[in-house]
Design an enzyme around this catalytic site. Structure first.
Site, PDB file in Angstrom:
ATOM      1  N   ASN A   1     156.851  78.894  89.126  1.00 46.91           N
ATOM      2  CA  ASN A   1     157.288  79.899  90.057  1.00 46.91           C
ATOM      3  C   ASN A   1     156.494  80.005  91.152  1.00 46.91           C
ATOM      4  O   ASN A   1     156.614  80.620  92.685  1.00 46.91           O
ATOM      5  CB  ASN A   1     157.062  82.068  89.514  1.00 46.91           C
ATOM      6  CG  ASN A   1     157.263  82.770  90.753  1.00 46.91           C
ATOM      7  OD1 ASN A   1     158.249  83.198  90.684  1.00 46.91           O
ATOM      8  ND2 ASN A   1     156.029  83.425  90.525  1.00 46.91           N
TER       9      ASN A   1
ATOM     10  N   ILE B   1     164.634  88.809  98.434  1.00 51.68           N
ATOM     11  CA  ILE B   1     163.937  89.400  97.482  1.00 51.68           C
ATOM     12  C   ILE B   1     162.422  90.846  98.210  1.00 51.68           C
ATOM     13  O   ILE B   1     162.133  89.823  98.757  1.00 51.68           O
ATOM     14  CB  ILE B   1     163.401  88.650  96.382  1.00 51.68           C
ATOM     15  CG1 ILE B   1     164.468  88.228  96.018  1.00 51.68           C
ATOM     16  CG2 ILE B   1     162.431  90.133  94.876  1.00 51.68           C
ATOM     17  CD1 ILE B   1     165.836  89.137  95.641  1.00 51.68           C
TER      18      ILE B   1
ATOM     19  N   THR C   1     159.144  91.115  98.652  1.00 51.03           N
ATOM     20  CA  THR C   1     157.864  90.998  98.101  1.00 51.03           C
ATOM     21  C   THR C   1     156.617  89.906  99.426  1.00 51.03           C
ATOM     22  O   THR C   1     157.331  90.343 100.257  1.00 51.03           O
ATOM     23  CB  THR C   1     157.762  89.502  97.611  1.00 51.03           C
ATOM     24  OG1 THR C   1     158.269  88.499  98.725  1.00 51.03           O
ATOM     25  CG2 THR C   1     158.701  89.473  96.235  1.00 51.03           C
TER      26      THR C   1
ATOM     27  N   TYR D   1     159.291  73.607 103.583  1.00 51.83           N
ATOM     28  CA  TYR D   1     159.517  74.521 102.670  1.00 51.83           C
ATOM     29  C   TYR D   1     161.000  74.207 101.750  1.00 51.83           C
ATOM     30  O   TYR D   1     161.546  74.111 100.592  1.00 51.83           O
ATOM     31  CB  TYR D   1     160.341  76.028 103.056  1.00 51.83           C
ATOM     32  CG  TYR D   1     160.338  76.834 102.018  1.00 51.83           C
ATOM     33  CD1 TYR D   1     158.727  77.840 101.135  1.00 51.83           C
ATOM     34  CD2 TYR D   1     161.458  77.728 102.215  1.00 51.83           C
ATOM     35  CE1 TYR D   1     158.966  78.594  99.870  1.00 51.83           C
ATOM     36  CE2 TYR D   1     162.033  78.597 100.478  1.00 51.83           C
ATOM     37  CZ  TYR D   1     160.826  79.041  99.453  1.00 51.83           C
ATOM     38  OH  TYR D   1     161.143  80.067  99.430  1.00 51.83           O
TER      39      TYR D   1
ATOM     40  N   LYS E   1     162.242  72.757  98.086  1.00 53.68           N
ATOM     41  CA  LYS E   1     163.034  73.859  97.316  1.00 53.68           C
ATOM     42  C   LYS E   1     164.528  73.417  96.749  1.00 53.68           C
ATOM     43  O   LYS E   1     164.634  73.069  96.125  1.00 53.68           O
ATOM     44  CB  LYS E   1     163.442  75.388  98.312  1.00 53.68           C
ATOM     45  CG  LYS E   1     162.244  75.676  98.247  1.00 53.68           C
ATOM     46  CD  LYS E   1     161.653  76.198  96.891  1.00 53.68           C
ATOM     47  CE  LYS E   1     160.967  77.377  96.394  1.00 53.68           C
ATOM     48  NZ  LYS E   1     160.451  77.272  95.819  1.00 53.68           N
TER      49      LYS E   1
HETATM   50  N1  LIG Z   1     160.941  86.499  97.841  1.00 54.61           N
HETATM   51  C1  LIG Z   1     161.757  85.720  98.587  1.00 54.61           C
HETATM   52  O1  LIG Z   1     162.969  86.471  98.909  1.00 54.61           O
HETATM   53  C2  LIG Z   1     162.002  84.698  97.891  1.00 54.61           C
HETATM   54  C3  LIG Z   1     163.246  83.743  98.002  1.00 54.61           C
HETATM   55  C4  LIG Z   1     163.565  82.302  98.061  1.00 54.61           C
HETATM   56  C5  LIG Z   1     162.699  81.763  97.009  1.00 54.61           C
HETATM   57  N2  LIG Z   1     161.010  82.641  96.476  1.00 54.61           N
HETATM   58  C6  LIG Z   1     161.027  82.303  95.721  1.00 54.61           C
HETATM   59  O2  LIG Z   1     160.624  82.586  94.469  1.00 54.61           O
HETATM   60  C7  LIG Z   1     158.915  82.418  94.068  1.00 54.61           C
HETATM   61  C8  LIG Z   1     158.309  83.557  94.080  1.00 54.61           C
HETATM   62  O3  LIG Z   1     158.538  84.004  95.299  1.00 54.61           O
HETATM   63  P1  LIG Z   1     157.493  85.617  95.340  1.00 54.61           P
HETATM   64  O4  LIG Z   1     158.010  86.487  96.891  1.00 54.61           O
HETATM   65  O5  LIG Z   1     156.532  86.436  94.488  1.00 54.61           O
HETATM   66  O6  LIG Z   1     156.503  84.786  95.883  1.00 54.61           O
HETATM   67  P2  LIG Z   1     154.559  85.985  96.856  1.00 54.61           P
HETATM   68  O7  LIG Z   1     154.235  85.040  97.807  1.00 54.61           O
HETATM   69  O8  LIG Z   1     154.733  87.084  96.320  1.00 54.61           O
HETATM   70  O9  LIG Z   1     153.666  85.278  95.581  1.00 54.61           O
HETATM   71  C9  LIG Z   1     153.991  83.824  95.561  1.00 54.61           C
HETATM   72  C10 LIG Z   1     152.260  84.224  94.129  1.00 54.61           C
HETATM   73  O10 LIG Z   1     152.446  82.639  93.803  1.00 54.61           O
HETATM   74  C11 LIG Z   1     150.537  82.243  94.104  1.00 54.61           C
HETATM   75  N3  LIG Z   1     150.338  81.100  94.807  1.00 54.61           N
HETATM   76  C12 LIG Z   1     150.116  80.371  96.185  1.00 54.61           C
HETATM   77  N4  LIG Z   1     149.784  79.056  95.739  1.00 54.61           N
HETATM   78  C13 LIG Z   1     149.279  78.857  94.521  1.00 54.61           C
HETATM   79  C14 LIG Z   1     148.398  77.837  94.306  1.00 54.61           C
HETATM   80  N5  LIG Z   1     147.876  77.109  94.869  1.00 54.61           N
HETATM   81  N6  LIG Z   1     148.192  78.206  93.231  1.00 54.61           N
HETATM   82  C15 LIG Z   1     148.720  79.232  91.567  1.00 54.61           C
HETATM   83  N7  LIG Z   1     149.373  80.616  92.704  1.00 54.61           N
HETATM   84  C16 LIG Z   1     149.446  80.440  93.624  1.00 54.61           C
HETATM   85  C17 LIG Z   1     150.466  83.556  95.016  1.00 54.61           C
HETATM   86  O11 LIG Z   1     148.652  83.616  94.948  1.00 54.61           O
HETATM   87  C18 LIG Z   1     151.551  84.265  94.545  1.00 54.61           C
HETATM   88  O12 LIG Z   1     150.478  85.315  93.391  1.00 54.61           O
HETATM   89  C19 LIG Z   1     158.695  81.410  95.261  1.00 54.61           C
HETATM   90  O13 LIG Z   1     158.674  80.244  94.416  1.00 54.61           O
HETATM   91  C20 LIG Z   1     159.733  81.707  96.170  1.00 54.61           C
HETATM   92  O14 LIG Z   1     159.594  80.339  96.871  1.00 54.61           O
HETATM   93  C21 LIG Z   1     161.039  83.948  97.044  1.00 54.61           C
END
Ligand SMILES: NC(=O)c1ccc[n+]([C@@H]2O[C@H](COP(=O)([O-])OP(=O)(O)OC[C@H]3O[C@@H](n4cnc5c(N)ncnc54)[C@H](O)[C@@H]3O)[C@@H](O)[C@H]2O)c1
Length: 267
Positions: free
Chosen positions: A89, A190, A192, A157, A161
């Site tokens: 994730n 989402i 976040t 990015y 993906k």
């Molecule tokens: N939020 C969205 O709308 C959205 C959209 C497309 C994709 N995503 C994908 O969903 C996933 C989660 O996204 P999110 O919005 O919850 O992100 P977020 O930034 O809120 O959480 C990501 C987490 O990953 C951790 N992290 C970052 N680098 C790290 C590392 N080197 N080692 C270990 N942990 C690490 C961060 O500390 C954080 O806790 C990601 O893969 C993101 O690309 C999210």
């Protein structure tokens, strides 16, 4: 209790979608290992889960660092003796630094590839043998709408993906024979911290009307809604799903010409 007696590793579960999934998986009976770079949020996530009477363990881990990931999976094997789910994730979206390919700094390019893509190689390289020992399991990868449709100005990015989707399919082809199912979630919009940080002008989600307009459901998704999908993919509710990519985006990626959707709303 759809994950009763299952051991699950979730990367980046200190906050956002990963944290919501860790809470839900633990609530469903799993022992959850939170592989997180940020100690504060990782420990807080564990505390929240344990206080609710469920099981979680924090493992400080930088998923972009091979020896850190190797140590994490060795720790899981030593502590739990088995592993059933790897949920890749963790990612970064470096808004303002990522960009178009002719301008993006090479250090940023490599950092994004390292955290978002190399991490999946490391976690699968060290984690899959544990799934095989346990007789099978589930891998959940995380792509994005950016891996499914063209999204400009975040080329590092999007590259990671798109690769995540391709890798999901090759892992599914190869490891299906061992009872290991690999599937992928492609979220978008989402609510976040990642999205907040990539839109620093506002910390009010409702202010991002462009997203509301582009989403047929006309609202942001929640981390909990994605967690429900992850639970489905991790559990025996999805035993014949392998190699799928499921969008969790309120319909954004089927919306065709996004500019037109916006124009219609303004009309
Ligand atoms: N939020 C969205 O709308 C959205 C959209 C497309 C994709 N995503 C994908 O969903 C996933 C989660 O996204 P999110 O919005 O919850 O992100 P977020 O930034 O809120 O959480 C990501 C987490 O990953 C951790 N992290 C970052 N680098 C790290 C590392 N080197 N080692 C270990 N942990 C690490 C961060 O500390 C954080 O806790 C990601 O893969 C993101 O690309 C999210």
């Amino acid at each position: 209790m759809r994950l009763k007696n299952k051991v699950c590793a979730i990367t980046g579960a200190g906050r956002g979608i990963g944290r919501a999934s860790a809470k839900l998986f633990a609530q469903e009976g799993a022992q959850v290992f939170i592989l997180e770079f940020d100690g504060l949020s990782g420990k807080a996530a564990v505390e929240e889960i344990v206080q609710a009477g469920n099981q979680a363990i924090f493992v400080q881990c930088d998923v972009s660092n091979e020896s850190s990931v190797k140590n994490a999976f060795e720790f899981i094997e030593k502590t739990a003796g088995t592993l059933h789910v790897i949920y890749n994730n963790a990612s970064v979206y470096l808004g303002g630094k990522d960009g178009i390919i002719t301008e993006i700094d090479s250090e940023i390019w490599h950092r994004v590839l390292s955290i978002n893509l190399n991490s999946i190689y490391y976690c699968c390289h060290y984690g899959i043998p544990l799934l095989q020992k346990s007789g099978g399991g589930a891998i959940i990868n995380t792509a994005s709408s950016a891996g499914v449709i063209g999204i400009p100005k975040c080329d590092a990015y999007t590259a990671t993906k798109g690769a995540t989707i391709a890798l999901t399919r090759s892992l599914a082809s190869e490891y299906g024979r061992y009872g290991i199912r690999t599937n992928c979630i492609a979220p978008a919009a989402i609510a976040t911290d990642m999205v907040k940080q990539s839109n620093p002008d506002s910390d009010d989600f409702d202010a991002f009307s462009f997203i509301n307009l582009r989403t047929p459901l006309r609202r942001w998704g929640t981390p909990e809604e994605v967690a429900q999908l992850a639970l489905f993919l991790a559990s025996d509710d999805s035993t014949y799903l392998n190699g799928t990519v499921i969008a969790a985006d309120g319909g954004i990626t089927i919306n065709g010409d996004l500019a037109k959707a916006q124009a219609v709303d303004h009309a």
